[in-house]
Design a protein around this motif. Structure first.
Motif, PDB file in Angstrom:
ATOM      1  N   ASN A  34      41.444  38.580  35.200  1.00 12.90           N
ATOM      2  CA  ASN A  34      41.913  39.428  36.302  1.00 12.90           C
ATOM      3  C   ASN A  34      42.295  40.821  35.820  1.00 12.90           C
ATOM      4  O   ASN A  34      41.946  41.831  36.442  1.00 12.90           O
ATOM      5  CB  ASN A  34      43.105  38.764  36.989  1.00 12.90           C
ATOM      6  CG  ASN A  34      43.540  39.502  38.243  1.00 12.90           C
ATOM      7  OD1 ASN A  34      42.880  39.436  39.271  1.00 12.90           O
ATOM      8  ND2 ASN A  34      44.639  40.230  38.150  1.00 12.90           N
ATOM      9  N   GLY A  67      38.970  41.943  33.012  1.00 15.83           N
ATOM     10  CA  GLY A  67      37.582  41.863  33.478  1.00 15.83           C
ATOM     11  C   GLY A  67      36.659  41.291  32.416  1.00 15.83           C
ATOM     12  O   GLY A  67      37.046  40.420  31.635  1.00 15.83           O
ATOM     13  N   LYS A  95      38.992  42.300  38.145  1.00 15.72           N
ATOM     14  CA  LYS A  95      37.876  43.012  37.525  1.00 15.72           C
ATOM     15  C   LYS A  95      36.692  42.110  37.175  1.00 15.72           C
ATOM     16  O   LYS A  95      35.674  42.588  36.685  1.00 15.72           O
ATOM     17  CB  LYS A  95      38.372  43.727  36.259  1.00 15.72           C
ATOM     18  CG  LYS A  95      39.376  44.838  36.544  1.00 15.72           C
ATOM     19  CD  LYS A  95      39.788  45.554  35.261  1.00 15.72           C
ATOM     20  CE  LYS A  95      40.764  46.679  35.558  1.00 15.72           C
ATOM     21  NZ  LYS A  95      41.169  47.403  34.320  1.00 15.72           N
ATOM     22  N   PHE A  96      36.832  40.823  37.389  1.00 21.00           N
ATOM     23  CA  PHE A  96      35.746  39.883  37.103  1.00 21.00           C
ATOM     24  C   PHE A  96      34.873  39.768  38.352  1.00 21.00           C
ATOM     25  O   PHE A  96      35.301  39.261  39.383  1.00 21.00           O
ATOM     26  CB  PHE A  96      36.315  38.511  36.727  1.00 21.00           C
ATOM     27  CG  PHE A  96      35.349  37.611  36.003  1.00 21.00           C
ATOM     28  CD1 PHE A  96      35.299  37.604  34.628  1.00 21.00           C
ATOM     29  CD2 PHE A  96      34.505  36.781  36.708  1.00 21.00           C
ATOM     30  CE1 PHE A  96      34.420  36.755  33.948  1.00 21.00           C
ATOM     31  CE2 PHE A  96      33.615  35.938  36.055  1.00 21.00           C
ATOM     32  CZ  PHE A  96      33.575  35.928  34.664  1.00 21.00           C
ATOM     33  N   THR A  97      33.624  40.227  38.271  1.00 16.97           N
ATOM     34  CA  THR A  97      32.767  40.373  39.446  1.00 16.97           C
ATOM     35  C   THR A  97      31.876  39.166  39.704  1.00 16.97           C
ATOM     36  O   THR A  97      31.787  38.249  38.877  1.00 16.97           O
ATOM     37  CB  THR A  97      31.866  41.612  39.272  1.00 16.97           C
ATOM     38  OG1 THR A  97      30.951  41.368  38.186  1.00 16.97           O
ATOM     39  CG2 THR A  97      32.698  42.855  38.959  1.00 16.97           C
ATOM     40  N   ASP A 105      29.353  38.790  37.019  1.00 16.87           N
ATOM     41  CA  ASP A 105      29.914  38.098  35.853  1.00 16.87           C
ATOM     42  C   ASP A 105      29.930  36.586  36.075  1.00 16.87           C
ATOM     43  O   ASP A 105      29.665  35.806  35.153  1.00 16.87           O
ATOM     44  CB  ASP A 105      31.338  38.587  35.576  1.00 16.87           C
ATOM     45  CG  ASP A 105      31.391  40.054  35.161  1.00 16.87           C
ATOM     46  OD1 ASP A 105      30.459  40.497  34.467  1.00 16.87           O
ATOM     47  OD2 ASP A 105      32.355  40.742  35.542  1.00 16.87           O
TER      48      ASP A 105
END
Length: 523
Positions: A30, A33, A345-347, A350
């Motif tokens: 979080n 990322g 920030k983890f999309t 990803d």
């Protein structure tokens, strides 16, 4: 304490540790990322943990526990504790020197461990700083592993299994606090690693004191190095570094090579591996930790038939829990990664890349668990050289397959290479144990393993069908609904496996329920 109870105790606390580990990784994902900062932190986190697995949990445990357990049987409690004090004193001395050398040479270590970072000087500098903060963790966690080995030899599994929870909580607290206080929260997380190691030492010292086990350090180094028992221990530690730590060595090879693939690739492999580590740590580690002192005692007492029976149980328990877990990971990889890590920030991109790596890792999961169940058979006999020979073959297999697969398949090929190496490793252990007459697959064991595979495949079909139906009915869903959906699918999977296990006879559900009810009545 019975073998299954030892596994359950260690595995239960390890499960709690893994759950808090996922919370830790969710915090990291979080706030950091899956980019340059995340890659730098994860390399700094892996470095001390690599040597922990090699020196402490790998080589030291595999060499120390059989010697300590045998001495406990032959010479009694006081002499075995005296031997333990000598061992940890010498180990601590050399580890302090090792940490100092690495701290001074950290720029060269980082360049070797993550050559793909070379094009980004800022990333390299950050990684070096973080590694220097986290690397002393190796010293403290090695002492923790030593303390745990003693407690395990006295059939005390709960406190050692709970110790990693401290690390996870420490990083979580450090992350949450540093986000508020620091511009770069990654530094707070790094300090959280090292401070947690100190707290773990204090935690296990308390439980050693409860058992009236007093470890008095002896730093007469020259005298210790001439001690015959200590020389035997360290002769076994040297090959054990490779033999017990091949999985971690392969993970380092993966890190080195994946750093060349793309920015974020280190993170994708890390999070996929973290999910795989749940069953590998809970099941594989629990079986290995519980099996080693038990086998050592039985072989020392000449109870070879009982030792073979215990080995059979270890293989059955390992396969019964790891194969269904692997199939579940393959079927539910996207949903699991999305639920756990796709925040901040983890999309979504990803998530997709991490899920593919998880599927590739999952294929080899049962093999690694089986290896963890078979490896103690060598260590319990004082044979640490044979696992080294096997590890050399596995290492080369992993490296060759990495080089073949990484170019066409990127980080997925690197994960797949690790699974291929797991099959090579398992084949060697089965063949080696049979060839030496240590153990072999009986017809009954083969029959049970075949039924476990059949039940697991049936479970996988049911999981896939349930997931397809729910995704068709609810193509988009909130995080809360995704959790409910996964819980429902998991329940369906567990129920179908248990039903199939009852039909095939690999589990006596009725007996298990009766034992649980009887235990509650006693309480």
């Amino acid at each position: 304490m019975s073998f299954i109870k030892s596994i359950a105790t260690f595995g239960g606390f390890t499960m709690v540790s893994r759950v808090t580990g996922f919370l830790r990784d969710m915090i990291i994902a979080n706030f950091l990322g899956a980019g340059a900062v995340s890659d730098a932190f994860l390399v700094s986190f892996k470095l001390p943990n690599l040597f922990r697995s090699l020196f402490a949990e790998g080589a030291f445990t595999s060499a120390f526990v059989p010697l300590f357990s045998s001495k406990l049987v032959a010479s009694g409690r006081d002499k075995s504790i005296e031997f333990a004090a000598k061992a940890i004193s010498l180990l601590t001395f050399f580890l302090i020197l090792f940490v100092i050398v690495f701290e001074l040479g950290m720029p060269y270590v980082v360049k070797f461990l993550a050559p793909g970072f070379a094009d980004d000087p800022t990333k390299v500098a950050l990684t070096i700083e973080l590694c220097r903060i986290t690397f002393p963790f190796l010293l403290f966690i090695s002492i923790v592993s030593f303390q745990a080995g003693i407690l395990n030899s006295f059939d005390r599994f709960a406190a050692p299994a709970a110790a990693p929870i401290i690390l996870n909580i420490g990083i979580i607290i450090a992350g949450l606090v540093s986000v508020v206080l620091l511009d770069m929260p990654v530094y707070g997380m790094a300090w959280g690693v090292t401070v947690s190691g100190i707290i773990e030492v204090i935690w296990l010292k308390y439980f050693l004191n409860r058992e009236s086990i007093k470890i008095r350090p002896d730093f007469a180094i020259k005298k210790l190095m001439q001690d015959a028992e200590i020389r035997t221990l360290f002769k076994r530690i040297a090959p054990g570094v490779v033999g017990a730590g091949i999985y971690q060595i392969n993970m380092v090879v993966d890190t080195i090579l994946v750093s060349l693939v793309a920015s974020g690739a280190v993170s994708w492999l890390y999070y996929a591996n973290r999910l795989q580590q749940l069953p590998l740590g809970v099941i594989g580690a629990a079986i290995s930790v519980a099996l080693l002192p038990l086998l050592s005692r039985k072989l020392k007492a000449g109870e070879t038939e009982d030792a073979a029976a215990v080995q059979d149980k270890a293989v059955i328990y390992g396969m019964m829990m790891s194969l269904p877990a692997a199939i579940m990971f393959i079927c539910l990889s996207d949903s699991l990664v999305q639920l756990l890590f796709e925040h901040g920030k983890f999309t979504a991109a990803d998530t997709a890349k991490t899920a593919l790596a998880l599927q590739a890792y999952a294929v080899g999961l049962p093999c690694y668990v089986m290896v963890k169940a078979l490896m103690p058979n060598f260590f319990a006999r004082g044979d640490t050289k044979t696992p080294v020979k096997y590890s050399a073959v596995v290492f080369l297999s992993n490296l060759i397959m990495n080089l073949i697969l990484m170019k066409p398949f990127g980080h997925i090929g690197i994960a797949a290479a690790t699974s291929i190496a797991a099959f090579v490793s398992l084949y060697q252990y089965i063949r080696g144990l049979k060839k030496r007459g240590y153990w072999h697959f009986s017809s009954e064991l083969k029959h049970k393993l075949a039924n476990i595979a059949l039940c697991s495949v049936f479970m996988g079909i049911c999981i896939y069908a349930a997931q397809y139906g729910l995704n068709t009915l609810f193509p988009t869903a909130s995080t809360a609904f995704l959790f409910i959906k996964l819980a429902l699918i998991g329940t369906i999977g567990l129920a179908t496996f248990l039903i199939a296990a009852k039909i095939t006879g690999i589990l006596d559900i009725t007996a298990i329920i009766k034992n649980l009810l009887l235990r509650r009545k006693r309480i």
